[in-house]
Design an enzyme around this catalytic site. Structure first.
Site, short mmCIF file in Angstrom:
data_model
loop_
_atom_site.label_atom_id
_atom_site.label_comp_id
_atom_site.label_asym_id
_atom_site.label_seq_id
_atom_site.Cartn_x
_atom_site.Cartn_y
_atom_site.Cartn_z
N SER A 265 0.84 -1.20 0.00
CA SER A 265 0.00 0.00 0.00
C SER A 265 0.87 1.24 0.00
CB SER A 265 -0.89 0.00 1.24
OG SER A 265 -0.09 0.32 2.37
N LYS A 266 0.19 2.35 -0.27
CA LYS A 266 0.87 3.65 -0.28
C LYS A 266 1.51 3.90 1.08
CE LYS A 266 -1.24 7.72 0.00
NZ LYS A 266 -2.26 8.72 -0.25
N ARG A 267 0.81 3.47 2.12
CA ARG A 267 1.34 3.67 3.48
C ARG A 267 2.64 2.92 3.72
NH1 ARG A 267 -3.72 4.79 4.03
NH2 ARG A 267 -4.32 2.66 3.51
N ASP A 268 2.78 1.75 3.07
CA ASP A 268 4.04 1.00 3.21
C ASP A 268 5.22 1.84 2.79
OD1 ASP A 268 2.87 -1.28 4.13
OD2 ASP A 268 2.79 -2.27 2.18
N GLY A 269 5.01 2.63 1.73
CA GLY A 269 6.08 3.46 1.22
C GLY A 269 6.58 4.40 2.31
#
Ligand code: GLU
Length: 509
Positions: A265-269
């Site tokens: 997910s974007k949050r992982d980035g």
């Protein structure tokens, strides 16, 4: 299923935000398949959900594809014979198909208000089924054209009462298709709700629009992410009802890309410090910036390569593939069905390998852009290609070129004097004074001669070359890094080399 048609594939993004690496992989596999079969690659903008529309997102998608070198043959930009390529501009086209389904009893008008829908969710909620859907269990209790008298329906329609058109999912039928990656896949229709096909604002939903447009745009193969697999039974039925299953494109659903904790997910980035979007994306609503592979310093060649192997391999140990090789070798039957794990360290390895693999002149041009963007002015006379060749083995991401080469263009801002001072002595001071004298007299300024002189003077001064090599490096580059020190001196030139030695000697007194 049609297989003898001209290959026409499509990428159909909704312009709702940044382009995730999974999206670019979908583009890539579509692109490879089209090129391999001499087919067409179409970009269709699926913007029927006006509530999710984000300004700038469409333009951004085009920029990402241009950077990755995966430009479509037909799109809102390129044009083509099957336009418009933006679904919002095709709005008028969809209603007739929805109406046709209603006329044939395969869909129905639903007049339920948001309050009535909420009431239904409350009334039918059970422990086993905490979020009931609009399906065959509830449809005969709702305000729709299946239950109302024909006159009432006509009156409601005449009064322009807000309504949607829903598909009437058959009960307990099995529908299936052959996925190019997963093989035969089937679904029980009872498990699928009566999806909305046409919304109250007259816009189609994804389900109706995707089928109508894939038909009208003569799409032969529809490839998309695994998250769309649950929608397949609705699409199969729509194909069957509207155009006949024989016209249905061949489908393949690509595996999910997994991050450290499940679906990437974007949050992982943000959490793990790696990019997840192709290019930097700033959400215009929040101002939040999400970093992209481009700005992080990835070469598009490396980006393409690492995406290609996220879910596919050619059956050998080969890891580095150019786009042309991928066009040759890609095959859908070697795409895995299980999730593909994204490994950022491995992604950087690909970039490092591609930095080494690019043609020197090409790499130099790209490095020049990076250095210029960082504010260095590089004269045409600077031996940039030589410098790039000298340091490239040490580079992982393009911006690293700045730190690894800045001292060729500017006097180092700081000199790591603490690495020299503790072991500094009179003998070394004299050695460097002698080295300057000798270098001043040199006529052929090349690395081998510089090294030779250096070693001779060291021997005459009873010093091991190693003892004075690190100080020389620090004098020239400012720290304990960089390629072979005499190669650096050769590029810096006589005057600059001597000046830098002098400067540090001054600091050491
Ligand atoms: N509009 C869908 C998306 O945003 C496209 C899915 C498909 O390719 O059918 O991903």
């Amino acid at each position: 299923m049609a297989t003898d048609k001209k290959v026409r594939v499509r990428f159909a993004p909704s312009p709702t935000g940044g382009l995730h690496l999974g999206g670019v992989r979908t583009v890539l596999y579509n692109y490879l398949f089209a090129r391999q079969h001499g087919g067409d690659f179409i970009l269709r903008i699926e913007d029927t959900d006006q509530t999710r529309f984000v300004p700038g997102a469409e333009e951004y998608i085009f920029q990402c594809l241009a950077w990755a070198g995966l430009e479509p043959d037909e799109s809102v930009k390129q044009g083509g014979a099957y336009g418009p390529y933006r679904q919002s501009e095709r709005k008028a086209l969809y209603r007739q198909y929805a109406e046709q389904l209603v006329a044939n009893g395969q869909a129905y008008y639903a007049f339920d208000t948001p309050e009535e829908l909420e009431q239904m969710r409350q009334d039918f909620k059970t422990e086993q089924n905490p979020s009931p859907q609009y399906d065959h269990h509830v449809r005969d209790k709702m305000r729709n054209s299946l239950n109302l008298q024909k006159e009432d329906v006509d009156r409601l329609l005449q009064d322009n009462t807000r309504h949607v058109i829903r598909i009437k999912m058959p009960e307990n039928e099995t529908v299936g298709f052959n996925d190019m990656i997963r093989g035969d896949v089937s679904f029980n229709t009872s498990l699928v709700d009566d999806k909305v096909l046409l919304k109250a604002d007259g816009m189609p939903t994804y389900h109706l629009a995707v089928v109508v447009d894939d038909y009208l745009m003569k799409i032969s193969h529809a490839f998309r992410g695994e998250e769309w697999l649950p929608s397949a039974p609705v699409h199969i039925l729509l194909w069957k009802y509207l155009y006949g299953e024989d016209h249905m494109p061949r489908w393949a659903h690509f595996p999910l890309i997994l991050g450290p904790g499940g679906k990437l997910s974007k949050r992982d980035g943000a959490k793990y410090g790696f990019p997840v979007f192709a290019m930097n994306w700033t959400d215009p609503r929040t101002g939040e910036l999400t970093e992209g592979f481009k700005e992080k310093g990835f070469l598009p060649e490396a980006f393409i390569n690492l995406l290609a192997v996220l879910g596919w391999n050619d059956g050998t140990e080969q890891e580095l593939f150019s786009l042309d090789e991928l066009i040759q070798k890609f095959s859908m039957d070697r795409v895995h069905s299980s999730g593909a794990k994204f490994d950022y360290e491995k992604a950087k390895w690909y970039n490092h390998e591609w930095i080494k693999k690019l043609a020197p002149a090409d790499l130099t041009q790209r490095v020049k852009e990076v250095l210029t963007a960082k504010g260095l002015s590089i004269s045409d006379k600077a031996p940039l290609q030589k410098i790039v060749e000298l340091v490239k083995d040490r580079i992982t991401l393009l911006p690293d070129f700045y730190d690894q080469t800045v001292y060729f263009f500017k006097v180092p801002e700081t000199i790591d004097i603490t690495a020299v001072r503790p072991k500094w002595n009179e003998a070394k001071q004299l050695f460097f004074a002698e080295l300057i004298r000798s270098y001043e007299l040199m006529s052929a300024w090349d690395a081998a001669a510089l090294e030779n002189d250096f070693k001779e003077i060291a021997a005459a001064s009873q010093l091991k070359p190693g003892e004075v090599m690190l100080p020389l490096r620090i004098m020239l580059v400012g720290g304990k890094f960089g390629p072979h020190v005499f190669d650096i001196a050769e590029i810096l030139g006589k005057e600059e080399t001597i000046q830098r030695i002098r400067h540090t000697l001054g600091l050491l007194i």
